[in-house]
Motif scaffolding. Structure first.
Motif, PDB file in Angstrom:
ATOM      1  N   CYS A 157       0.873  -1.173   0.000  1.00 39.97           N
ATOM      2  CA  CYS A 157       0.000   0.000   0.000  1.00 39.97           C
ATOM      3  C   CYS A 157       0.908   1.220   0.000  1.00 39.97           C
ATOM      4  O   CYS A 157       1.299   1.718   1.052  1.00 39.97           O
ATOM      5  CB  CYS A 157      -0.918   0.000   1.226  1.00 39.97           C
ATOM      6  SG  CYS A 157      -2.064   1.400   1.283  1.00 39.97           S
ATOM      7  N   THR A 158       1.260   1.687  -1.196  1.00 38.82           N
ATOM      8  CA  THR A 158       2.255   2.742  -1.330  1.00 38.82           C
ATOM      9  C   THR A 158       1.808   3.797  -2.330  1.00 38.82           C
ATOM     10  O   THR A 158       1.374   3.475  -3.432  1.00 38.82           O
ATOM     11  CB  THR A 158       3.620   2.155  -1.752  1.00 38.82           C
ATOM     12  OG1 THR A 158       4.105   1.311  -0.704  1.00 38.82           O
ATOM     13  CG2 THR A 158       4.641   3.238  -2.022  1.00 38.82           C
ATOM     14  N   LEU A 159       1.955   5.051  -1.913  1.00 33.81           N
ATOM     15  CA  LEU A 159       1.557   6.203  -2.721  1.00 33.81           C
ATOM     16  C   LEU A 159       2.774   6.797  -3.422  1.00 33.81           C
ATOM     17  O   LEU A 159       3.768   7.119  -2.784  1.00 33.81           O
ATOM     18  CB  LEU A 159       0.906   7.253  -1.814  1.00 33.81           C
ATOM     19  CG  LEU A 159       0.371   8.516  -2.462  1.00 33.81           C
ATOM     20  CD1 LEU A 159      -0.800   8.202  -3.395  1.00 33.81           C
ATOM     21  CD2 LEU A 159      -0.064   9.519  -1.380  1.00 33.81           C
ATOM     22  N   PHE A 160       2.674   6.962  -4.747  1.00 32.77           N
ATOM     23  CA  PHE A 160       3.718   7.577  -5.558  1.00 32.77           C
ATOM     24  C   PHE A 160       3.309   9.039  -5.776  1.00 32.77           C
ATOM     25  O   PHE A 160       2.229   9.303  -6.322  1.00 32.77           O
ATOM     26  CB  PHE A 160       3.821   6.915  -6.932  1.00 32.77           C
ATOM     27  CG  PHE A 160       4.215   5.468  -6.945  1.00 32.77           C
ATOM     28  CD1 PHE A 160       5.184   5.016  -7.836  1.00 32.77           C
ATOM     29  CD2 PHE A 160       3.606   4.536  -6.113  1.00 32.77           C
ATOM     30  CE1 PHE A 160       5.547   3.675  -7.885  1.00 32.77           C
ATOM     31  CE2 PHE A 160       3.969   3.202  -6.151  1.00 32.77           C
ATOM     32  CZ  PHE A 160       4.942   2.768  -7.031  1.00 32.77           C
ATOM     33  N   SER A 161       4.163   9.961  -5.393  1.00 29.13           N
ATOM     34  CA  SER A 161       3.806  11.371  -5.563  1.00 29.13           C
ATOM     35  C   SER A 161       3.814  11.750  -7.042  1.00 29.13           C
ATOM     36  O   SER A 161       4.537  11.164  -7.856  1.00 29.13           O
ATOM     37  CB  SER A 161       4.785  12.263  -4.800  1.00 29.13           C
ATOM     38  OG  SER A 161       6.058  12.293  -5.426  1.00 29.13           O
ATOM     39  N   LEU A 162       3.022  12.754  -7.371  1.00 32.40           N
ATOM     40  CA  LEU A 162       2.972  13.229  -8.750  1.00 32.40           C
ATOM     41  C   LEU A 162       4.321  13.777  -9.216  1.00 32.40           C
ATOM     42  O   LEU A 162       4.742  13.477 -10.344  1.00 32.40           O
ATOM     43  CB  LEU A 162       1.861  14.282  -8.894  1.00 32.40           C
ATOM     44  CG  LEU A 162       1.545  14.758 -10.314  1.00 32.40           C
ATOM     45  CD1 LEU A 162       1.181  13.593 -11.226  1.00 32.40           C
ATOM     46  CD2 LEU A 162       0.402  15.774 -10.272  1.00 32.40           C
ATOM     47  N   PRO A 163       5.057  14.539  -8.381  1.00 38.27           N
ATOM     48  CA  PRO A 163       6.391  14.982  -8.826  1.00 38.27           C
ATOM     49  C   PRO A 163       7.330  13.818  -9.160  1.00 38.27           C
ATOM     50  O   PRO A 163       8.100  13.897 -10.122  1.00 38.27           O
ATOM     51  CB  PRO A 163       6.902  15.805  -7.634  1.00 38.27           C
ATOM     52  CG  PRO A 163       5.661  16.337  -7.000  1.00 38.27           C
ATOM     53  CD  PRO A 163       4.667  15.210  -7.111  1.00 38.27           C
ATOM     54  N   PHE A 164       7.277  12.750  -8.368  1.00 37.38           N
ATOM     55  CA  PHE A 164       8.122  11.595  -8.691  1.00 37.38           C
ATOM     56  C   PHE A 164       7.686  10.942  -9.994  1.00 37.38           C
ATOM     57  O   PHE A 164       8.522  10.550 -10.820  1.00 37.38           O
ATOM     58  CB  PHE A 164       8.102  10.573  -7.555  1.00 37.38           C
ATOM     59  CG  PHE A 164       8.813   9.283  -7.916  1.00 37.38           C
ATOM     60  CD1 PHE A 164      10.158   9.288  -8.263  1.00 37.38           C
ATOM     61  CD2 PHE A 164       8.126   8.076  -7.925  1.00 37.38           C
ATOM     62  CE1 PHE A 164      10.814   8.111  -8.614  1.00 37.38           C
ATOM     63  CE2 PHE A 164       8.777   6.896  -8.270  1.00 37.38           C
ATOM     64  CZ  PHE A 164      10.120   6.913  -8.617  1.00 37.38           C
ATOM     65  N   LEU A 165       6.377  10.817 -10.206  1.00 39.03           N
ATOM     66  CA  LEU A 165       5.879  10.231 -11.460  1.00 39.03           C
ATOM     67  C   LEU A 165       6.345  11.044 -12.661  1.00 39.03           C
ATOM     68  O   LEU A 165       6.595  10.487 -13.740  1.00 39.03           O
ATOM     69  CB  LEU A 165       4.359  10.158 -11.440  1.00 39.03           C
ATOM     70  CG  LEU A 165       3.720   9.189 -10.433  1.00 39.03           C
ATOM     71  CD1 LEU A 165       2.205   9.337 -10.459  1.00 39.03           C
ATOM     72  CD2 LEU A 165       4.114   7.743 -10.728  1.00 39.03           C
ATOM     73  N   LYS A 166       6.453  12.345 -12.483  1.00 40.19           N
ATOM     74  CA  LYS A 166       6.929  13.204 -13.567  1.00 40.19           C
ATOM     75  C   LYS A 166       8.435  13.104 -13.754  1.00 40.19           C
ATOM     76  O   LYS A 166       8.951  13.320 -14.855  1.00 40.19           O
ATOM     77  CB  LYS A 166       6.545  14.659 -13.282  1.00 40.19           C
ATOM     78  CG  LYS A 166       5.050  14.937 -13.340  1.00 40.19           C
ATOM     79  CD  LYS A 166       4.745  16.391 -12.987  1.00 40.19           C
ATOM     80  CE  LYS A 166       3.260  16.684 -13.084  1.00 40.19           C
ATOM     81  NZ  LYS A 166       2.937  18.093 -12.694  1.00 40.19           N
TER      82      LYS A 166
END
Length: 236
Positions: A157-166
């Motif tokens: 159960c892990t959230l990837f931040s939008l800045p990291f995805l970018k």
């Protein structure tokens, strides 16, 4: 409007999968939930189709977009990253042997919003009695509400931040691997982000419920390592 894109890769284990989906649907924030069916049995496929309107998730059958045999975690992550970027949303992986609480996702989102440099934010896993369990036994006994860690996070159960995805393109993931928890945890750090585990947002984890053969690691380790190394399963 959805605040986060939630994905759940599925390979059979229909009972735990539906438990996961129902729990996500009861979250106190709006989510866009996609279940990726990774070449499950026809019985599982039928049940997933039957329940999707009732529970409220989007369903993608990977057999319709690839002929690559399961596991297809790389394709799931790549497809999900593209979708998340299109929607402008962070990405949350909740695996099919995990049950979140109503406020789990909102806690993860709130923490990430208050930590602009976060890359990955994971919820600590516990057993049915609330005791920290695999894969976060390394943090058992810690008293902090949050842990800033350089150790590998699990994608339970892990959230990837939008800045990291970018910042990091998942098309660069290694074809030779089956799972990417360790690699992506390290990559987030390499890109200058921080990774956190929230001890105050526990989720119920039934270890390897989504991949029952891995129970052999505890019941019959010789057979487990034969399958792992000689059959090439579970490459990380």
């Amino acid at each position: 409007m959805a605040e986060v894109l939630v994905i759940t890769p599925v390979k059979n284990s229909i009972e735990t999968t539906l438990d996961t989906a129902r729990a996500i649907s009861k979250s106190d924030v709006d989510v866009h939930h996609i279940i990726f069916n990774d070449f499950s049995t026809e019985e599982t496929k039928v049940e997933l189709e039957k329940k999707k309107a009732e529970i409220g998730y989007e369903l993608i059958h990977l057999e319709e977009i690839t002929d690559h045999p399961s596991p297809n975690y790389k394709l799931v992550l790549q497809t999900s990253q593209k979708k998340a970027l299109e929607l402008g949303l962070p990405l949350l992986v909740v695996e099919s042997d995990v049950v979140v609480k109503a406020d789990t996702i909102s806690k993860l989102l709130a923490h990430q919003k208050s930590h602009s440099g976060s890359g990955l934010t994971g919820a600590v896993t516990v057993d049915e009695a609330g005791v920290v369990n695999f894969p976060y036994l390394k943090f058992k006994g810690r008293k902090e509400t949050e842990i800033n860690t350089k150790r590998s996070l699990s994608f339970c159960c892990t959230l990837f931040s939008l800045p990291f995805l970018k910042a990091y393109d998942f098309t660069g993931l290694d074809d030779a691997k089956d799972w990417y928890d360790t690699f992506i945890s390290t990559k987030a750090l390499d890109c200058g982000f921080e990774n956190f585990v929230l001890m105050e947002a526990p989720v119920w984890h039934r270890p390897h419920g989504s991949r029952p053969w891995k129970q052999l690691k505890y019941k019959n380790p010789l057979k487990y390592y034969f399958l792992k190394y000689w059959k090439g399963l579970d490459k990380i």
